[in-house]
Design an enzyme around this catalytic site. Structure first.
Site, PDB file in Angstrom:
ATOM      1  N   THR A 218       0.805  -1.212   0.000  1.00 52.50           N
ATOM      2  CA  THR A 218       0.000   0.000   0.000  1.00 52.50           C
ATOM      3  C   THR A 218       0.849   1.278   0.000  1.00 52.50           C
ATOM      4  O   THR A 218       1.878   1.341   0.658  1.00 52.50           O
ATOM      5  CB  THR A 218      -0.897   0.008   1.262  1.00 52.50           C
ATOM      6  OG1 THR A 218      -1.580  -1.244   1.336  1.00 52.50           O
ATOM      7  CG2 THR A 218      -1.880   1.146   1.239  1.00 52.50           C
TER       8      THR A 218
ATOM      9  N   GLY B 296       2.725  -2.709   8.795  1.00 60.60           N
ATOM     10  CA  GLY B 296       2.860  -3.046  10.211  1.00 60.60           C
ATOM     11  C   GLY B 296       4.319  -3.296  10.566  1.00 60.60           C
ATOM     12  O   GLY B 296       5.099  -3.759   9.727  1.00 60.60           O
TER      13      GLY B 296
ATOM     14  N   GLU C 256      -6.239  -6.779   4.021  1.00 62.38           N
ATOM     15  CA  GLU C 256      -6.347  -8.059   3.287  1.00 62.38           C
ATOM     16  C   GLU C 256      -7.470  -8.004   2.252  1.00 62.38           C
ATOM     17  O   GLU C 256      -8.124  -9.004   1.988  1.00 62.38           O
ATOM     18  CB  GLU C 256      -6.588  -9.237   4.245  1.00 62.38           C
ATOM     19  CG  GLU C 256      -5.657  -9.330   5.432  1.00 62.38           C
ATOM     20  CD  GLU C 256      -4.201  -9.359   5.042  1.00 62.38           C
ATOM     21  OE1 GLU C 256      -3.911  -9.843   3.941  1.00 62.38           O
ATOM     22  OE2 GLU C 256      -3.370  -8.857   5.812  1.00 62.38           O
TER      23      GLU C 256
HETATM   24  C1  LIG Z   1      -4.537  -1.631  10.486  1.00 66.50           C
HETATM   25  C2  LIG Z   1      -4.054  -1.724   9.076  1.00 66.50           C
HETATM   26  C3  LIG Z   1      -2.883  -2.402   8.805  1.00 66.50           C
HETATM   27  C4  LIG Z   1      -2.385  -2.480   7.499  1.00 66.50           C
HETATM   28  N1  LIG Z   1      -1.212  -3.134   7.278  1.00 66.50           N
HETATM   29  C5  LIG Z   1      -0.682  -3.132   6.020  1.00 66.50           C
HETATM   30  C6  LIG Z   1       0.607  -3.695   5.760  1.00 66.50           C
HETATM   31  O1  LIG Z   1       1.250  -4.254   6.657  1.00 66.50           O
HETATM   32  N2  LIG Z   1       1.101  -3.618   4.510  1.00 66.50           N
HETATM   33  C7  LIG Z   1       0.407  -3.019   3.496  1.00 66.50           C
HETATM   34  O2  LIG Z   1       0.907  -2.984   2.390  1.00 66.50           O
HETATM   35  N3  LIG Z   1      -0.807  -2.468   3.698  1.00 66.50           N
HETATM   36  C8  LIG Z   1      -1.373  -2.508   4.927  1.00 66.50           C
HETATM   37  N4  LIG Z   1      -2.608  -1.925   5.150  1.00 66.50           N
HETATM   38  C9  LIG Z   1      -3.295  -1.237   4.059  1.00 66.50           C
HETATM   39  C10 LIG Z   1      -4.497  -1.988   3.535  1.00 66.50           C
HETATM   40  O3  LIG Z   1      -4.073  -3.069   2.800  1.00 66.50           O
HETATM   41  C11 LIG Z   1      -5.353  -1.010   2.707  1.00 66.50           C
HETATM   42  O4  LIG Z   1      -5.929  -0.125   3.612  1.00 66.50           O
HETATM   43  C12 LIG Z   1      -6.425  -1.704   1.902  1.00 66.50           C
HETATM   44  O5  LIG Z   1      -5.848  -2.393   0.860  1.00 66.50           O
HETATM   45  C13 LIG Z   1      -7.437  -0.709   1.323  1.00 66.50           C
HETATM   46  O6  LIG Z   1      -6.803   0.259   0.568  1.00 66.50           O
HETATM   47  P1  LIG Z   1      -7.003   1.814   0.874  1.00 66.50           P
HETATM   48  O7  LIG Z   1      -6.956   2.003   2.319  1.00 66.50           O
HETATM   49  O8  LIG Z   1      -6.043   2.550   0.048  1.00 66.50           O
HETATM   50  O9  LIG Z   1      -8.468   2.104   0.376  1.00 66.50           O
HETATM   51  P2  LIG Z   1      -8.909   2.529  -1.089  1.00 66.50           P
HETATM   52  O10 LIG Z   1      -8.446   1.509  -2.045  1.00 66.50           O
HETATM   53  O11 LIG Z   1      -8.552   3.920  -1.319  1.00 66.50           O
HETATM   54  O12 LIG Z   1     -10.457   2.402  -0.963  1.00 66.50           O
HETATM   55  C14 LIG Z   1     -11.227   3.424  -0.351  1.00 66.50           C
HETATM   56  C15 LIG Z   1     -12.675   3.085  -0.549  1.00 66.50           C
HETATM   57  O13 LIG Z   1     -12.992   3.102  -1.942  1.00 66.50           O
HETATM   58  C16 LIG Z   1     -13.679   1.950  -2.311  1.00 66.50           C
HETATM   59  N5  LIG Z   1     -13.319   1.555  -3.655  1.00 66.50           N
HETATM   60  C17 LIG Z   1     -12.088   1.474  -4.168  1.00 66.50           C
HETATM   61  N6  LIG Z   1     -12.151   1.048  -5.432  1.00 66.50           N
HETATM   62  C18 LIG Z   1     -13.442   0.844  -5.725  1.00 66.50           C
HETATM   63  C19 LIG Z   1     -14.162   0.404  -6.889  1.00 66.50           C
HETATM   64  N7  LIG Z   1     -13.550   0.073  -7.993  1.00 66.50           N
HETATM   65  N8  LIG Z   1     -15.485   0.307  -6.799  1.00 66.50           N
HETATM   66  C20 LIG Z   1     -16.118   0.616  -5.690  1.00 66.50           C
HETATM   67  N9  LIG Z   1     -15.515   1.057  -4.571  1.00 66.50           N
HETATM   68  C21 LIG Z   1     -14.188   1.167  -4.601  1.00 66.50           C
HETATM   69  C22 LIG Z   1     -13.278   0.897  -1.304  1.00 66.50           C
HETATM   70  O14 LIG Z   1     -14.313  -0.024  -1.150  1.00 66.50           O
HETATM   71  C23 LIG Z   1     -13.012   1.708  -0.049  1.00 66.50           C
HETATM   72  O15 LIG Z   1     -14.165   1.800   0.709  1.00 66.50           O
HETATM   73  C24 LIG Z   1      -3.111  -1.876   6.443  1.00 66.50           C
HETATM   74  C25 LIG Z   1      -4.313  -1.214   6.722  1.00 66.50           C
HETATM   75  C26 LIG Z   1      -4.782  -1.124   8.015  1.00 66.50           C
HETATM   76  C27 LIG Z   1      -6.061  -0.399   8.281  1.00 66.50           C
END
Ligand SMILES: Cc1cc2nc3c(=O)[nH]c(=O)nc-3n(C[C@H](O)[C@H](O)[C@H](O)COP(=O)(O)OP(=O)(O)OC[C@H]3O[C@@H](n4cnc5c(N)ncnc54)[C@H](O)[C@@H]3O)c2cc1C
Ligand SMILES: Cc1cc2nc3c(=O)[nH]c(=O)nc-3n(C[C@H](O)[C@H](O)[C@H](O)COP(=O)(O)OP(=O)(O)OC[C@H]3O[C@@H](n4cnc5c(N)ncnc54)[C@H](O)[C@@H]3O)c2cc1C
Lengths: 707, 707
Positions: free
Chosen positions: B175, B214, B467
């Site tokens: 991410t 993390g 995930e």
């Molecule tokens: C506690 C925590 C730990 C984490 N640990 C790690 C880690 O160790 N390593 C790592 O790499 N990442 C990590 N992450 C990141 C995590 O993998 C991402 O938060 C997740 O993949 C979602 O991506 P985003 O937050 O960028 O949301 P976005 O992709 O920006 O999505 C935002 C919203 O838009 C919606 N959306 C997006 N695309 C579409 C579409 N095509 N159609 C409809 N709706 C859509 C989604 O449903 C979501 O509600 C962690 C996240 C958290 C909260």
């Protein structure tokens, strides 16, 4: 339904001038990521805002915003996010005193314009709900109880004055460790000692300790304590309220004879110090009894009351607690608006995916899924706002009379009770679900503390429980509605409804005959059709519940069991659909008062979205009962599918009209300039020890820990 | 559906002996408030527990519990509730190292009994989800990525060894600030420098900073970084993984050339230090590229890969992330069980109201409303448990092969992907809603931090997002199902389903002809009828979605838009109902394997409750489409109304079989002795400065602040 909202009837030229007034309507950035949406909007966010808040309201709000923005303890509350609990409590208490000293809104203003209370409370809740809770405990519950229940000559009036002067701080204790909802069964005793002319308060065991009272753990000097009143002859006269000194006002040392303690950290609202207290034969003067509905005779020591039955006295005492419920409706709607500001603005800026890997990515607000997660809550939020506006205005006079302990016609009191008890759960649950969806809609960044959503969520969580636990309140609504149905025929409802919320039920026969052969999308989203349907559904569920209960009673069921066993799918649904109908109806009435303009058109779309969402929720019942035909499901779904992109177009502008200023919103994800990444970066980099080593680095390296 | 769960096939006498073993089955209090319910239970909680966890599992769990109970850092984590964030992180990190040193479960054990991983993970999640997150980042994502993507000779094998030896700590960064779900669009660059045989990592701007990883903010020494691989000729070869040193392992000082920082406090999981990092032309050796699917030639500097398309490589790289999703299913179910332990035990002890004011009050679990808030979640929780058990066992072998980078047949991989992506959202949302209902069901006391529910809630909240964000995962499920439907006819589903979850769809024609004329309550709660109905609903929704999409495509819609505009009421519903069917089916299959005994009877009631709750949810569709007649709604409601008190009878015993030990549960509201008030009182009185004055008392008294 009676409509008596204060109208913004001003000369058009004055309105235009006002809309330019930067104190009330700050100018929004013309460029940047949100401008795209703002530029295509059909509505003017300022005009929209002015349609649900008038000049007096704007002025009050402006003065509060100014205070929050310029006064040190308020600034500190917004700048440091991870304050320790003790410091949050200190700040909230200092803020309470500051705010009170400003006298922006007080009892006198309230009596003049009771509906302004909702602006005052909502604006404070926008800042911090802990502060509002402290404030309502002190000025609504504590002094309110004295105003309402002190004996008619006002022998405790000086306590109100001292509170108003900021010399003492109050708390309010009904709940005990072992008893919350069933308040009648509390076990704290107040036994009259005719010799010393004192009451002796006693707490038999920990389960009977007073519990949960706000301001109690560390701040209050006095408290209203509810206890079972016993006379010296050992007779119990039911529950009464007592003014009880808890701490010395100059040293804040608790008085001997009581043990007062701290409930510690909570899920949220950690600016409030909720406490517990138990009394060991603690003596208070006789005149500390709130004696409006009963007093002990100074000479004979006998209990005397104009009302014979303890149950009736209890009802009289608890009735005005409804005032707190109105607040919850306002607060929940405010918190929902705050969350939606973050969720919608973020979704308008955040881009993810596009038609091809080369094409620019699309704002996630463009996706149907995302729209469906946010926009029905936008519609709900506006519906609740309209309901609150109406309810505050039609109950204002009754509120004043309650606080003045003036008589109120029982039908009015009952109707206020029914409506508030139905809508409070709906409001607070809508906020619960909407805030949660905003959190999820912001993806990972929504999980950051700085996003603000986590705090909004846990604060709102308390709204589901206090001022009447949601499920229990719904039971009371259905009980009352069934009571009217059982006592008379449906015609009785018109007589019981000075506010008009029950009147429709008196047309029961006619309602039950109506049904809609919907064959077009336009039909199912017609506001009249929706209102008719909700009316039908209320009447239908009422009658079904009534019959089910009669059936079980006929089979020999005990009243208590029958009531408990007709809740799910019956009584609970009844209470909810009644509440939804009331809200929807208030929304429709509001639309009628608006002049024909894009703002009205847009709000009509929101009402349609709110209404169709309700129809969808109840579709199985509507179809099973033959009210709707089998096409209705797809038609309603289709209506929602079509409404979403229309509502989306102006969603950013609509949110501009509902949003608190950036300073209060305090979320890099939701600021009005849409500069989410820049603001995230600044806030991250400004944190403490952001890039440095952990203080415990040497504990986890190979040498020290493993060899 | 294939059923190959390890069975507890032991001689009956041995089983009886085991059930008496206090290490695995502690004895529960025979008296006290919960005994009333335990005494009327038809099931034996130990026998029940033993039906879903075998001896090896019990032993593993016992050793973990012992560690948690006896080792100082674990004890401290459970005794102090309001630890500051920095201290929580330290503790979790120290715990991680301690736990790892115990070697209770490692790669070798995993290869031997992959299904035991779910016991290991679940038990750690029972203790603290932050610890589990740290652990999976380090041992599943970090070393897992090296196992899976390192070039075949394993040039980075020493890194795995060093991690296993506890000398280094890993993190995993896919991410970025600006890109989460759309991982393909990440913007971190790794440009090959053929002269120095190094990759140069660069972060163009803050939006491209790696984010959320993390262990990153303060703990890790190394990290897997995903970046766009560029060769010197300026060509981009898509995403690859790189091993990147972040900090010196002895000083934990970050290396120059990168800026690593802290994301600060989060809604929950505050024992994990999530961070961000940006690279300024940061150099790493060539062999730090994870080169299984492509490498730069050491001599020519050209990119060479057995797979031509970058998109295909990306899919191969992302495939194994499905492993993390399985964990979420396990974790969510575990957190839900924990919350239900508190909610149900509290409800069995807490009394409120009674038939008359004199009669003893009734436990709130006796009320239909309360039963309906808790028991359907109990049923869901058990259903998820059965699903997880099945899924862990049928995918165990595939998991091993993934980690060993051995080939897996694509149909199996795809089916695992579809099932995991459908069930992960269902599990995590069920936990979200169930935990919330437990919080509310406990009234005010559920809002206390000490109740434990607030922490469970915020920790689970992350499961909705990481995930694979829930809504996005559901899109992938429907895409895949529609893809199979579009490519072939329904017969293709049987060929694509080595696990059997899709096979039923190949009987499409037959399924669509079936419908149920239900006229009795028994019929609608028949497990076969329910499963048939869910099969029908899946097939129906699939076909409806397919047709709707074809229609929009026929009208000239672009594929991207059509996909986005067929989500609500179509594709999203499809993915969910498919997942629900899979869960329900696994539950039914499990029941078949049980011997006829009260435990099986009770679980059958739970399956009926779970199933009828699903039918109710989908009723409008089932009736509108003519699958069910108009009586079905009332019949299903009636079934639920009748099931609740039956399920309630054994609910306390059932919870005994699911509950973690008191020490781990750590909630005065949910302890196995039901002594809620005594435990609340002790914990309150043991707090710091419980009854003393506030440190800031002198700031709020009249003299100093007002005169
Ligand atoms: C506690 C925590 C730990 C984490 N640990 C790690 C880690 O160790 N390593 C790592 O790499 N990442 C990590 N992450 C990141 C995590 O993998 C991402 O938060 C997740 O993949 C979602 O991506 P985003 O937050 O960028 O949301 P976005 O992709 O920006 O999505 C935002 C919203 O838009 C919606 N959306 C997006 N695309 C579409 C579409 N095509 N159609 C409809 N709706 C859509 C989604 O449903 C979501 O509600 C962690 C996240 C958290 C909260
Ligand atoms: C933040 C906060 C601040 C508060 N501040 C104050 C204060 O200042 N002063 C004060 O006096 N109190 C205060 N309270 C207490 C609050 O009023 C009570 O929590 C509330 O009345 C609910 O009572 P309870 O917690 O005892 O729940 P209970 O009454 O024990 O209810 C527990 C559960 O049982 C269910 N239940 C109960 N009866 C029935 C029934 N007959 N049928 C079906 N279900 C039933 C309820 O729905 C609930 O889910 C506060 C509470 C909170 C959380």
């Amino acid at each position: 339904m009676i409509l008596s909202c204060p109208n913004n009837i001003l000369r058009p030229s004055i309105v235009e001038e006002l809309l330019q007034d930067k104190r009330f309507f700050s100018s929004l950035p013309k460029h940047g990521p949100l401008a795209e949406y703002r530029n295509v909007a059909s509505i003017d966010w300022r005009r929209m805002r002015f349609s649900f808040i008038d000049l007096r309201g704007l002025e009050l709000q402006h003065r509060l915003y100014w205070l929050f923005r310029t006064s040190e303890p308020f600034i500190r509350g917004q700048t440091v996010r991870d304050l320790p609990t003790d410091e949050r409590r200190r700040l909230a208490m200092v803020q309470l005193q500051l705010l009170h000293r400003e006298r922006l809104f007080n009892y006198e203003t309230f009596v003049e314009r009771p509906d302004l209370a909702s602006v005052y409370y909502a604006t404070i809740a926008e800042y911090d709900l802990s502060l509002l809770v402290r404030l309502t405990v002190n000025y609504l519950f504590f002094t309110g109880a004295i105003r309402m229940y002190d004996e008619p000559n006002g022998r405790l009036a000086h306590i109100i004055e001292q509170t108003e002067a900021g010399q003492i701080t109050g708390s309010f204790a009904l709940t005990e460790v072992g008893h919350g909802t069933n308040a009648r069964a509390i076990r704290t005793r107040a036994t009259y000692d005719p010799v010393h002319r004192e009451f002796i308060l006693n707490t038999p065991d920990f389960e009977a300790a007073k519990c949960w009272a706000g301001n109690l753990a560390k701040s209050c000097t006095h408290m209203i304590v509810w206890a079972q009143l016993y006379t010296a002859d050992g007779e119990c006269h039911g529950i009464s309220g007592f003014l009880v000194p808890i701490r010395d006002r100059y040293t804040l040392q608790p008085f001997p004879g009581l043990l007062v303690g701290d409930l510690g950290e909570k899920a949220g609202l950690n600016g409030v110090d909720n406490g517990f207290v138990s009394f060991q034969h603690y003596r208070i003067p006789r005149d500390h009894l709130l004696a409006r509905f009963g007093d002990v005779n100074e000479v004979t020591g006998k209990f005397e009351s104009p009302i014979d039955s303890a149950a009736e006295r209890f009802a009289l005492l608890m009735g005005p607690l409804v005032l707190g419920r109105l607040n919850i409706c306002i607060v929940s709607q405010t918190l929902l608006a705050k969350a939606l500001t973050i969720g919608i603005r973020y979704s308008a800026v955040r881009r993810q995916f596009g038609p091809t890997t080369d094409a620019p990515e699309v704002p996630i607000l463009e996706y149907q899924l995302q729209q469906h997660r946010l926009l029905p809550y936008l519609a709900t939020c506006v519906a609740l706002r309209m309901f609150n506006r109406w309810f505050a205005s039609v109950t204002g006079n009754a509120q004043i009379r309650m606080l003045r302990a003036e008589p109120i016609e029982s039908a009015l009191l009952l109707e206020i009770h029914i409506v508030a008890s139905a809508v409070k759960p709906i409001c607070s649950w809508a906020a619960r679900d909407g805030i949660q969806d905003c959190r999820e809609a912001c993806g990972g960044h929504g999980y950051l503390r700085m996003a603000g959503l986590a705090d909004i969520r846990v604060d709102n969580d308390a709204n589901l429980t206090y001022e009447g636990e949601n499920n229990v309140l719904l039971q009371q609504v259905s009980q009352q509605l069934l009571g009217i149905r059982t006592r008379g025929d449906y015609a009785a409802f018109a007589l019981m409804s000075p506010l008009g919320s029950l009147t429709f039920l008196s047309d029961y026969g006619q309602i039950m005959q109506q049904h809609h052969e919907c064959s077009t999308v336009e039909q199912v989203q017609d506001l009249k059709v929706i209102l008719d349907t909700l009316s039908w559904l209320t009447a239908y569920t009422l009658e079904q519940t009534y019959r089910r209960a009669q059936e079980l009673l006929g089979e020999g069921g005990q009243k208590f069991d029958v009531r408990n066993n007709t809740q799910i799918f019956y009584a609970k649904d009844l209470a909810i659909v009644f509440g939804e109908r009331t809200i929807f109806s208030a929304f429709c009435d509001f639309l009628e008062t608006m002049e024909l303009a894009p703002e009205r058109t847009y709000l009509t779309r929101l009402a349609e979205l709110y209404g169709t969402t309700l129809l969808l929720k109840h579709m199985a019942t509507l179809q099973s009962a033959g009210y709707f035909n089998m096409d209705a499901l797809r038609l309603v779904q289709e209506a929602i599918i079509r409404l979403l992109p229309i509502v989306k177009r102006d969603a950013v502008a609509m949110i501009d009209s509902l949003a608190p200023p950036d300073f209060l919103l305090n979320s890099p994800l939701g600021a009005s300039d849409g500069n989410i990444y820049g603001r995230m970066e600044s806030e991250l980099m400004a944190g403490q020890n952001v890039t440095g080593r952990a203080t415990w680095w040497n504990e986890i390296i190979p040498s020290s820990s493993k060899l």
